[in-house]
Every structure is written in C-alpha cells, then in structure tokens.
Design an enzyme around this catalytic site. Structure first.
Site, PDB file in Angstrom:
ATOM      1  N   SER A 136      13.710 -29.984-137.783  1.00  0.00           N
ATOM      2  CA  SER A 136      12.310 -29.734-137.463  1.00  0.00           C
ATOM      3  C   SER A 136      12.189 -29.587-135.946  1.00  0.00           C
ATOM      4  O   SER A 136      12.547 -30.495-135.202  1.00  0.00           O
ATOM      5  CB  SER A 136      11.481 -30.919-137.976  1.00  0.00           C
ATOM      6  OG  SER A 136      10.142 -30.799-137.599  1.00  0.00           O
ATOM      7  N   LYS A 162      12.682 -25.538-139.339  1.00  0.00           N
ATOM      8  CA  LYS A 162      11.236 -25.696-139.505  1.00  0.00           C
ATOM      9  C   LYS A 162      10.598 -25.684-138.128  1.00  0.00           C
ATOM     10  O   LYS A 162      11.021 -26.416-137.237  1.00  0.00           O
ATOM     11  CB  LYS A 162      10.977 -27.028-140.228  1.00  0.00           C
ATOM     12  CG  LYS A 162       9.556 -27.523-140.209  1.00  0.00           C
ATOM     13  CD  LYS A 162       9.366 -28.639-141.227  1.00  0.00           C
ATOM     14  CE  LYS A 162       8.729 -29.866-140.638  1.00  0.00           C
ATOM     15  NZ  LYS A 162       8.539 -30.946-141.637  1.00  0.00           N
ATOM     16  N   LYS A 164       7.188 -26.308-135.894  1.00  0.00           N
ATOM     17  CA  LYS A 164       5.850 -26.882-135.878  1.00  0.00           C
ATOM     18  C   LYS A 164       4.901 -25.823-135.324  1.00  0.00           C
ATOM     19  O   LYS A 164       5.241 -25.134-134.344  1.00  0.00           O
ATOM     20  CB  LYS A 164       5.825 -28.121-134.977  1.00  0.00           C
ATOM     21  CG  LYS A 164       6.616 -29.287-135.546  1.00  0.00           C
ATOM     22  CD  LYS A 164       5.929 -29.871-136.759  1.00  0.00           C
ATOM     23  CE  LYS A 164       6.578 -31.169-137.187  1.00  0.00           C
ATOM     24  NZ  LYS A 164       5.915 -31.745-138.370  1.00  0.00           N
ATOM     25  N   ASP A 189       5.378 -25.846-140.240  1.00  0.00           N
ATOM     26  CA  ASP A 189       4.631 -27.053-140.609  1.00  0.00           C
ATOM     27  C   ASP A 189       3.442 -27.191-139.670  1.00  0.00           C
ATOM     28  O   ASP A 189       3.612 -27.302-138.452  1.00  0.00           O
ATOM     29  CB  ASP A 189       5.559 -28.276-140.498  1.00  0.00           C
ATOM     30  CG  ASP A 189       4.890 -29.570-140.953  1.00  0.00           C
ATOM     31  OD1 ASP A 189       3.722 -29.530-141.382  1.00  0.00           O
ATOM     32  OD2 ASP A 189       5.553 -30.634-140.876  1.00  0.00           O
ATOM     33  N   GLU A 215       4.064 -25.501-144.722  1.00  0.00           N
ATOM     34  CA  GLU A 215       3.828 -26.920-145.010  1.00  0.00           C
ATOM     35  C   GLU A 215       2.483 -27.388-144.448  1.00  0.00           C
ATOM     36  O   GLU A 215       2.206 -27.210-143.268  1.00  0.00           O
ATOM     37  CB  GLU A 215       4.988 -27.739-144.414  1.00  0.00           C
ATOM     38  CG  GLU A 215       4.902 -29.233-144.643  1.00  0.00           C
ATOM     39  CD  GLU A 215       6.131 -29.976-144.087  1.00  0.00           C
ATOM     40  OE1 GLU A 215       7.190 -29.335-143.881  1.00  0.00           O
ATOM     41  OE2 GLU A 215       6.039 -31.183-143.841  1.00  0.00           O
ATOM     42  N   ASP A 240       2.746 -32.129-147.619  1.00  0.00           N
ATOM     43  CA  ASP A 240       3.363 -33.331-147.052  1.00  0.00           C
ATOM     44  C   ASP A 240       2.282 -34.422-147.057  1.00  0.00           C
ATOM     45  O   ASP A 240       2.151 -35.182-148.026  1.00  0.00           O
ATOM     46  CB  ASP A 240       3.871 -32.985-145.633  1.00  0.00           C
ATOM     47  CG  ASP A 240       4.321 -34.180-144.801  1.00  0.00           C
ATOM     48  OD1 ASP A 240       4.147 -35.326-145.238  1.00  0.00           O
ATOM     49  OD2 ASP A 240       4.846 -33.984-143.679  1.00  0.00           O
ATOM     50  N   LYS A 264       8.224 -38.075-148.655  1.00  0.00           N
ATOM     51  CA  LYS A 264       8.625 -39.025-147.612  1.00  0.00           C
ATOM     52  C   LYS A 264       8.547 -40.423-148.201  1.00  0.00           C
ATOM     53  O   LYS A 264       7.506 -40.808-148.761  1.00  0.00           O
ATOM     54  CB  LYS A 264       7.714 -38.912-146.391  1.00  0.00           C
ATOM     55  CG  LYS A 264       7.951 -37.646-145.587  1.00  0.00           C
ATOM     56  CD  LYS A 264       7.093 -37.607-144.344  1.00  0.00           C
ATOM     57  CE  LYS A 264       7.303 -36.274-143.617  1.00  0.00           C
ATOM     58  NZ  LYS A 264       6.289 -36.079-142.574  1.00  0.00           N
ATOM     59  N   GLY A 292      11.018 -36.358-143.116  1.00  0.00           N
ATOM     60  CA  GLY A 292      11.394 -37.375-142.142  1.00  0.00           C
ATOM     61  C   GLY A 292      10.230 -37.688-141.233  1.00  0.00           C
ATOM     62  O   GLY A 292       9.255 -36.929-141.170  1.00  0.00           O
TER      63      GLY A 292
HETATM   64  O1  OSB Z   1       5.194 -33.569-140.637  1.00  0.00           O
HETATM   65  O2  OSB Z   1       7.205 -33.594-141.259  1.00  0.00           O
HETATM   66  C1  OSB Z   1       6.337 -33.955-140.468  1.00  0.00           C
HETATM   67  C2  OSB Z   1       7.914 -36.041-137.656  1.00  0.00           C
HETATM   68  C3  OSB Z   1       6.936 -37.000-137.475  1.00  0.00           C
HETATM   69  C4  OSB Z   1       5.789 -36.949-138.231  1.00  0.00           C
HETATM   70  C5  OSB Z   1       5.618 -35.920-139.157  1.00  0.00           C
HETATM   71  C6  OSB Z   1       6.592 -34.968-139.378  1.00  0.00           C
HETATM   72  C7  OSB Z   1       7.752 -35.007-138.576  1.00  0.00           C
HETATM   73  C8  OSB Z   1       8.812 -34.015-138.653  1.00  0.00           C
HETATM   74  C9  OSB Z   1      10.198 -34.425-138.183  1.00  0.00           C
HETATM   75  O3  OSB Z   1       8.655 -32.871-138.986  1.00  0.00           O
HETATM   76  C10 OSB Z   1      11.109 -34.770-139.282  1.00  0.00           C
HETATM   77  C11 OSB Z   1      12.316 -35.540-138.784  1.00  0.00           C
HETATM   78  O4  OSB Z   1      13.213 -34.928-138.209  1.00  0.00           O
HETATM   79  O5  OSB Z   1      12.361 -36.777-138.969  1.00  0.00           O
HETATM   80 MG    MG Z   2       5.189 -32.309-142.343  1.00  0.00          MG
END
Ligand code: OSB
Ligand code: MG
Length: 367
Positions: A136, A162, A164, A189, A215, A240, A264, A292
């Site tokens: 991510s 992924k 953001k 995402d 996402e 999510d 999660k 994650g």
């Molecule tokens: O939305 O998936 C998410 C990290 C912190 C809070 C929300 C998210 C995320 C990530 C990182 O996308 C996922 C990771 O590498 O742990």
């Molecule tokens: Mg997410």
C-alpha cells in the site's frame, strides 16, 4: 509452583519511526504508536496488537479508547477465562471496540497455540500455503516520488500495488501512473473520502484505468450508496471500513454493496470473526483478502496466519517488515519466502519472538 500459576496482562505502548512517511486521505504519519498486549500464563506468553493507532481518524477507535475498554471491560472477562472462544462470547455484550477485543483474542489464541505446541494457522483449521503479498503506497507530494515508490514495489516483487487516493489527488495521478506502467496490477483506496452526491461521476471515470478494485470510496456507515455505485461501476468494488463484522458483511452482500472484502482482524473484532467471515464467503463465493493497519510484526503475523484461510485470494496488504521499519520487533522478521509471497511459519503461536525496544510504556495487571 507459585511462579507457574502466575497470570498477568501487560499493556505495552511505544512510538516507532516509519521508514517512509505514510499519507492517506485522513492523516499523514511519520511514526506509528504501537500498542501490544501480552498475556502471561505461567511460563507461556501470548501476544496481541491493538491495530487502531493513536488517532480516531480511520474509525472511531484509537489506542486510548482501546486502553479504557481493555482495563474496564475486558480485563474482568479475563479473570473468568483464558479460553478465546469463551472470551469471544462474553465480549459480544460490549458494543463495538473491535480492535480492543481483537488484541485480547489474538493474545489468547497465541497463548493457546503455544501451550499446544502448534502454529496459529493450524489452530484455525487452515492449510499452510503461500500468500501473495501486496503493498500500500501513501499519497506522495510529487509524481516522481510516487514513481520511485512504485519502482521499489516492483523490484521487491509485490504482487499488486495499492495507491492511496483522495478527491483532487486521483484522476490525473492515475492517468500518469497508467501511462508509465500500463500493465502493473493496480488498485486504489480512498479511505471513505468521497461524497456520493458530489463524486459519483468522478469515481466512475476510474473505470478507464483497469484497476483490480476500488476500495472504500464512501463513508464507512453508508452501505446504500456503495450499492448504487457498484451497479454503475465496471471495476470491482471492495469495502474495508464498512465491513466491521459478519453481520455487516451479510447486510452488504444482501444489498449488493461490494464485490470483494478487505478483511482486517482488528476491525472485525478478532480471529473468530475472521473465520466466520471466511465461512460465509465460502458459501456465497465472495473473494477476500487480508488488509493491514501498519501493525508491528506482532499484528502482521496474526494477520498472516489468518490470510491462509481458504477464501483469501487477492494479494494481501501484509508486506515485509523492511517495508515499514528499520528493524521490526519480531524475530525472525516478516520476510518473503519466495519473491512476492509470504507464508506463516510452523513455530508454535505467531511463530516469532518479540523484541521490545529499549524504551516503552508498560502497565502490568495481575489476573
Ligand atoms: O485503509 O487499508 C487501509 C493503513 C492504515 C490504516 C488504513 C489502511 C492502511 C493501509 C496500509 O492501507 C496497509 C499496511 O501496509 O498495513
Ligand atoms: Mg483500506
């Protein structure tokens, strides 16, 4: 004898510097506050992690609310039982606070697996296999920094990337990424930063980028508008934040609010709920993948032992330790077993030792 009957819970909090800052639509992080729970039973220790982080920006939970819930409401349950299944049932009465509950349930499962001398995934009835690993990537100030990060991900062999996004930091960026990398497995995402009445057409325009999925574009409590969007999108829609339990997965499925679920462990309330969502998804053929929360190795190893459950098919957000930290707190660290793949180990429990940093904040409570 006295020593071996010693039962104790320890809450451990410390800040840990991220190697690369991580910007989402809701915050920018240079360090992450790690919150671990350790449950001791004689010579055995079980570890769990509160995955919320220090702010209530991803969901309403944060480390401070979790600490209150653990001390005031979960600790009394631990006085009655160390059995994770009994604990789970008794904790149902507490509304929400899934990340707090999950941390204790994780620690109890780790403890149980260690007592039985088996790895966690076996306790969960899962078969060992290689899990494709994804990465991510946060929102970057310049396109060159984003390209650099994509190069890193490709070099390391991550199976999907992924990105953001947030309103204004989306269409043009995706266009440039696709012009430079037409074939990489890509998804986005939004962390609930888009507004149905305003951004419907904008999100639909992402269809041209051949994304694996989009996402969580809308508010976490809005399944309805996701179901409207899903019908209009060619790209699969993944939720999510909205899927906080098996009940929400069912509700979302019934109104057609998603194609795919990012599961999660913390958000849904712990390993038992993850296993129940896996069973549900088997019945209705819903693809899953493990998300994650920038957890330390403790949380990520828990996630990895659940990511081998049968319905988890898309690459996970469980990346290697070295993607997050100079040095992780688990030994051995989380590393790929083959380029682009992670696999849980056969060492009992989470399968690693915990090495705490020199300085941390700790509270020990005798049970
Ligand atoms: O939305 O998936 C998410 C990290 C912190 C809070 C929300 C998210 C995320 C990530 C990182 O996308 C996922 C990771 O590498 O742990
Ligand atoms: Mg997410």
């Amino acid at each position: 004898m006295l020593l071996s009957s010693k039962k104790e819970i320890e809450l451990i909090r410390f800040k840990k510097k991220l190697k690369v800052s991580f910007k989402t639509s809701f915050e920018e992080l240079n360090e992450r506050e790690i919150f671990l729970v350790k449950i001791k039973d004689g010579s055995f220790e079980g570890w769990g992690e509160v995955s919320s982080g220090s702010t209530p920006y991803y969901s309403y939970e944060c480390n401070n609310t979790a600490e209150i819930i653990i001390k005031e409401y979960l600790y009394p349950i631990l006085k009655e039982t160390f059995d994770p299944y009994v604990f789970h049932k008794k904790a149902v009465r507490i509304k929400g606070h899934h990340m707090a509950k999950a941390s204790i349930e994780e620690a109890l499962f780790d403890l149980k697996a260690k007592k039985e001398g088996i790895p966690l995934y076996k306790l969960y009835g899962a078969k060992k296999r290689k899990v494709p690993s994804g990465i991510s990537i946060g929102i970057k100030p310049t396109i060159d920094e984003l390209f650099k990060r994509i190069e890193y991900a490709l070099e390391k062999g991550y199976k999907r990337i992924k990105l953001k996004i947030e309103p204004q930091k989306d269409y043009e960026i995706l266009k440039q990424v696709r012009e430079n990398y037409p074939d990489i497995p890509l998804m986005v995402d939004a962390n609930s930063s888009y507004i149905p009445e305003r951004d419907f057409e904008l999100i639909k325009s992402f269809d041209e980028f051949s994304l694996i999925m989009i996402e969580q574009p809308y508010y976490e409590d809005d399944l309805y508008h996701h179901s409207v969007l899903r019908k209009a999108l060619k790209t699969p829609l993944c939720l999510d934040e909205s899927i906080t339990s098996l009940r929400k997965a069912n509700e979302g499925f019934l109104i057609g609010a998603f194609d795919i679920i990012n599961v999660k462990t913390g958000r849904v309330g712990g390993p038992i709920e993850v296993i129940m969502i896996n069973e549900f998804s088997k019945k209705y053929k819903i693809p899953l993948w493990m998300g994650g929360m920038l957890e330390s190795g403790v949380g990520r190893l828990h996630n990895l032992h659940l990511a081998v459950l049968s319905e988890f098919s898309y690459p996970s957000d469980i990346s290697e330790s070295s993607r997050y930290w100079d040095k992780d707190i688990v030994e051995p660290e989380v590393e790929m077993v083959e380029k682009g793949y992670l696999e849980p180990s056969d060492t009992p429990g989470i399968g690693a030792e915990v090495r705490l940093p020199e300085k941390y904040f700790s509270q020990k409570i005798k049970i």
